[in-house]
Motif scaffolding. Structure first.
Motif, PDB file in Angstrom:
ATOM      1  N   PRO A   4       1.011  -1.137  -0.130  1.00  0.00           N
ATOM      2  CA  PRO A   4      -0.356  -0.184  -0.344  1.00  0.00           C
ATOM      3  C   PRO A   4       0.488   1.459  -0.016  1.00  0.00           C
ATOM      4  O   PRO A   4       1.738   1.427   0.022  1.00  0.00           O
ATOM      5  CB  PRO A   4      -0.546  -0.126   0.920  1.00  0.00           C
ATOM      6  CG  PRO A   4       0.189  -1.133   2.595  1.00  0.00           C
ATOM      7  CD  PRO A   4       0.856  -1.893   1.332  1.00  0.00           C
ATOM      8  N   GLU A   5       0.433   2.637  -0.588  1.00  0.00           N
ATOM      9  CA  GLU A   5       1.126   3.427  -0.232  1.00  0.00           C
ATOM     10  C   GLU A   5       0.816   3.774   0.539  1.00  0.00           C
ATOM     11  O   GLU A   5      -0.117   3.496   1.478  1.00  0.00           O
ATOM     12  CB  GLU A   5       0.654   4.171  -1.707  1.00  0.00           C
ATOM     13  CG  GLU A   5       0.544   3.771  -2.808  1.00  0.00           C
ATOM     14  CD  GLU A   5       2.216   4.137  -3.579  1.00  0.00           C
ATOM     15  OE1 GLU A   5       3.094   4.939  -3.327  1.00  0.00           O
ATOM     16  OE2 GLU A   5       2.729   2.926  -3.980  1.00  0.00           O
ATOM     17  N   GLN A   6       1.746   5.065   1.113  1.00  0.00           N
ATOM     18  CA  GLN A   6       1.823   5.522   2.667  1.00  0.00           C
ATOM     19  C   GLN A   6       0.390   6.006   2.884  1.00  0.00           C
ATOM     20  O   GLN A   6       0.217   6.118   3.990  1.00  0.00           O
ATOM     21  CB  GLN A   6       2.541   6.093   2.476  1.00  0.00           C
ATOM     22  CG  GLN A   6       2.887   7.067   4.480  1.00  0.00           C
ATOM     23  CD  GLN A   6       4.206   7.681   4.703  1.00  0.00           C
ATOM     24  OE1 GLN A   6       4.922   7.536   3.285  1.00  0.00           O
ATOM     25  NE2 GLN A   6       3.965   8.421   5.975  1.00  0.00           N
ATOM     26  N   GLY A   7      -0.281   6.579   1.975  1.00  0.00           N
ATOM     27  CA  GLY A   7      -1.050   7.885   1.749  1.00  0.00           C
ATOM     28  C   GLY A   7      -2.407   6.838   1.786  1.00  0.00           C
ATOM     29  O   GLY A   7      -3.165   7.221   3.160  1.00  0.00           O
ATOM     30  N   GLN A  32       2.424   1.406   8.955  1.00  0.00           N
ATOM     31  CA  GLN A  32       3.377   2.638   8.376  1.00  0.00           C
ATOM     32  C   GLN A  32       4.488   2.112   8.749  1.00  0.00           C
ATOM     33  O   GLN A  32       5.393   2.032   7.927  1.00  0.00           O
ATOM     34  CB  GLN A  32       3.074   3.448   9.318  1.00  0.00           C
ATOM     35  CG  GLN A  32       3.640   4.539   8.353  1.00  0.00           C
ATOM     36  CD  GLN A  32       3.648   5.823   9.239  1.00  0.00           C
ATOM     37  OE1 GLN A  32       2.838   5.995   9.772  1.00  0.00           O
ATOM     38  NE2 GLN A  32       4.056   7.087   8.389  1.00  0.00           N
ATOM     39  N   VAL A  33       4.978   0.954   9.655  1.00  0.00           N
ATOM     40  CA  VAL A  33       6.360   0.517   9.743  1.00  0.00           C
ATOM     41  C   VAL A  33       6.669  -0.353   9.138  1.00  0.00           C
ATOM     42  O   VAL A  33       7.533  -0.206   8.504  1.00  0.00           O
ATOM     43  CB  VAL A  33       6.607   0.141  11.090  1.00  0.00           C
ATOM     44  CG1 VAL A  33       7.756  -1.088  11.646  1.00  0.00           C
ATOM     45  CG2 VAL A  33       6.438   1.526  12.613  1.00  0.00           C
ATOM     46  N   ALA A  34       5.758  -1.201   9.393  1.00  0.00           N
ATOM     47  CA  ALA A  34       6.031  -2.370   7.362  1.00  0.00           C
ATOM     48  C   ALA A  34       6.042  -1.752   6.708  1.00  0.00           C
ATOM     49  O   ALA A  34       7.069  -2.590   5.926  1.00  0.00           O
ATOM     50  CB  ALA A  34       4.378  -2.820   7.910  1.00  0.00           C
ATOM     51  N   TYR A  35       5.114  -0.912   6.498  1.00  0.00           N
ATOM     52  CA  TYR A  35       6.305   0.015   5.212  1.00  0.00           C
ATOM     53  C   TYR A  35       7.220   0.223   4.408  1.00  0.00           C
ATOM     54  O   TYR A  35       7.923  -0.331   3.559  1.00  0.00           O
ATOM     55  CB  TYR A  35       4.203   0.858   4.801  1.00  0.00           C
ATOM     56  CG  TYR A  35       4.603   1.646   3.544  1.00  0.00           C
ATOM     57  CD1 TYR A  35       4.697   1.477   2.489  1.00  0.00           C
ATOM     58  CD2 TYR A  35       5.309   2.735   3.474  1.00  0.00           C
ATOM     59  CE1 TYR A  35       4.691   2.040   1.135  1.00  0.00           C
ATOM     60  CE2 TYR A  35       5.862   3.637   2.119  1.00  0.00           C
ATOM     61  CZ  TYR A  35       5.626   3.212   1.306  1.00  0.00           C
ATOM     62  OH  TYR A  35       5.125   3.918  -0.119  1.00  0.00           O
ATOM     63  N   THR A  47      12.008   4.513   8.142  1.00  0.00           N
ATOM     64  CA  THR A  47      11.991   3.497   9.336  1.00  0.00           C
ATOM     65  C   THR A  47      11.682   3.643  10.259  1.00  0.00           C
ATOM     66  O   THR A  47      11.152   3.315  11.200  1.00  0.00           O
ATOM     67  CB  THR A  47      12.552   2.332   8.223  1.00  0.00           C
ATOM     68  OG1 THR A  47      11.951   1.931   7.206  1.00  0.00           O
ATOM     69  CG2 THR A  47      11.813   0.611   9.386  1.00  0.00           C
ATOM     70  N   LEU A  48      13.128   4.504  10.734  1.00  0.00           N
ATOM     71  CA  LEU A  48      13.425   4.273  12.371  1.00  0.00           C
ATOM     72  C   LEU A  48      12.359   5.595  12.744  1.00  0.00           C
ATOM     73  O   LEU A  48      11.816   5.484  14.551  1.00  0.00           O
ATOM     74  CB  LEU A  48      14.528   4.390  12.133  1.00  0.00           C
ATOM     75  CG  LEU A  48      16.012   3.442  12.388  1.00  0.00           C
ATOM     76  CD1 LEU A  48      17.117   4.945  12.000  1.00  0.00           C
ATOM     77  CD2 LEU A  48      15.714   2.585  12.416  1.00  0.00           C
ATOM     78  N   SER A  49      12.330   6.656  12.308  1.00  0.00           N
ATOM     79  CA  SER A  49      10.952   7.168  12.479  1.00  0.00           C
ATOM     80  C   SER A  49       9.884   7.223  13.005  1.00  0.00           C
ATOM     81  O   SER A  49       9.116   7.325  14.184  1.00  0.00           O
ATOM     82  CB  SER A  49      10.874   8.484  11.339  1.00  0.00           C
ATOM     83  OG  SER A  49      10.244   9.409  12.586  1.00  0.00           O
TER      84      SER A  49
END
Length: 100
Positions: A4-7, A32-35, A47-49
């Motif tokens: 999936p896109e972040q949006g 979101q982390v997995a993405y 990713t870290l953020s």
């Protein structure tokens, strides 16, 4: 497998029916982390953020046992990529210390 896109991941946050402290928001943060891990890699700053945000969210919900290993991963990743004295590294170390 289509990622999936972040949006698409964050879109549910735009709806008023989802409260900021709900478990659904935690699930969205996990997605979101997995993405970021799949698209950018486990040590990429994005990713870290995202991982740091998830850990803080869990910590705020008094779920420190879940947050602790996430802060550990963020700390190790930041230390390796940004160095031991970087503000992001120190912030992740602070989060880790608060879970102990």
């Amino acid at each position: 497998v289509r990622l999936p896109e972040q949006g698409e991941i964050l879109r549910p946050l735009q709806y008023p029916g989802i409260m900021a402290d709900s478990d659904e928001v935690v699930n969205i943060a996990r997605r979101q982390v997995a993405y970021h891990q799949q698209v950018r890699g486990p040590r990429h700053p994005d990713t870290l953020s995202a991982l740091h945000d998830l850990a803080r969210m869990l910590q705020t919900k008094s779920r420190c046992r879940e947050a602790e290993p996430l802060f550990q991963r963020v700390f190790e990743g930041c230390e390796a990529t940004l160095g031991p004295n970087d503000p992001e590294t120190l912030a992740s170390l602070d989060g880790l210390a608060q879970t102990l």
